[in-house]
Motif scaffolding. Structure first.
Motif: not given
Length: 299
Positions: A90-115
């Motif tokens: 939620a804290g990611l604020e897109p500062h470039h059009p490419a990042v904004k578009e990538a966020v829009r197209r990948q709403p289900g991408l999360r950074i997981g952890r295996t431990g």
């Protein structure tokens, strides 16, 4: 005999299963990871409770998970973390059009952890300064030779625990294609593996990893991304990532220093941004011949 345990987990977002877990796959023939014809993801791991296998199937926000073997319960408990429950984009604020578009197209991408620090570290060391296919070949050979059949999925192999890696003879490293420097780094790290697994923060793990000869900033970042889900652990020193970031954000390739400058507004999310751009299909144009895959093994 160990049976199978099943759980269903419902995420508060639509899970992009393959995007999230593919980062743990080491090539199309990884002996510890496969995708079945029905779309189910299978992953073998050596957990604190012993070897285990995890099967994952997702439909939108609902994930059905099955765990096999003595480590199956441990893996099932951590399915939400693996799929990014502890991640906060939620804290990611897109500062470039490419990042904004990538966020829009990948709403289900999360950074997981295996431990599992060790299982992220070994392939990262194997991937140091070589063509990635060369590292995948070494990983596959060593797992097939020294890993045990995965519970519930005997065609897969469970990555060996540190004690096994520490005893791999020099001829086997050579046969795998991993030269002495990378083999020595893994064997040294194997003696410190328990200390690595107990690091409480990403910063602490970074310090412990980089105190080991042969492990630098790139290997540490690649390990922390996967094991701890560090969304800020950018891969400085990568052959491809700086060019990809520069091309996507300003239309030209940059070096590591240029990449870090471009990613500075995304502090806390720098690895997330590179993942988003990669998933969005950002590529730097190739202007050099592809590096050859070395093979100096004698059979």
């Amino acid at each position: 005999m160990w049976g199978v345990s099943v759980r269903v987990w419902r995420a508060p977002w639509t899970v992009d299963l393959r995007r999230v877990v593919d980062v743990h796959r080491r090539g199309p023939h990884d002996p510890a990871f496969t995708v079945a014809p029905d779309g189910a993801v299978w992953r073998a791991s050596h957990t604190p409770d012993g070897p285990g296998t995890l099967r994952l199937r997702a439909r939108e926000a609902e994930v059905e998970a099955a765990g096999y073997g003595p480590g199956g319960g441990w893996l099932l408990e951590r399915v939400p973390a693996l799929l990014g429950e502890g991640d906060d984009p939620a804290g990611l604020e897109p500062h470039h059009p490419a990042v904004k578009e990538a966020v829009r197209r990948q709403p289900g991408l999360r950074i997981g952890r295996t431990g599992r620090v060790w299982e992220a570290l070994v392939p990262a060391v194997l991937e140091q300064k070589v063509v990635v296919e060369e590292a995948w070949r070494a990983w596959g050979y060593l797992l097939r030779r020294y890993g045990q059949p995965a519970p519930g999925a005997p065609d897969l192999r469970v990555p060996p625990p540190p004690g096994v890696w520490a005893r791999i003879p020099s001829w086997a490293w050579h046969r795998s294609g991993a030269e002495a420097v990378r083999a020595r780094t893994i064997m040294t790290a194997a003696r410190l593996a328990s200390r690595l697994e107990t690091a409480e923060t990403s910063a602490e793990l970074d310090r412990r990893l980089r105190s080991i000869p042969g492990i630098g900033v790139w290997t540490s970042a690649e390990t922390r991304q996967r094991a701890l889900g560090d969304a800020d652990a950018v891969s400085v020193g990568d052959y491809h990532v700086p060019g990809m970031v520069g091309q996507a954000l300003i239309g030209r390739k940059v070096d590591d220093a240029g990449m870090l400058e471009l990613l500075e507004p995304y502090a806390g999310h720098r690895y997330r941004v590179t993942r988003l751009l990669e998933a969005h299909g950002s590529r730097a144009p190739r202007r050099a011949p592809r590096l050859p895959i070395r093979d100096y093994r004698s059979f």
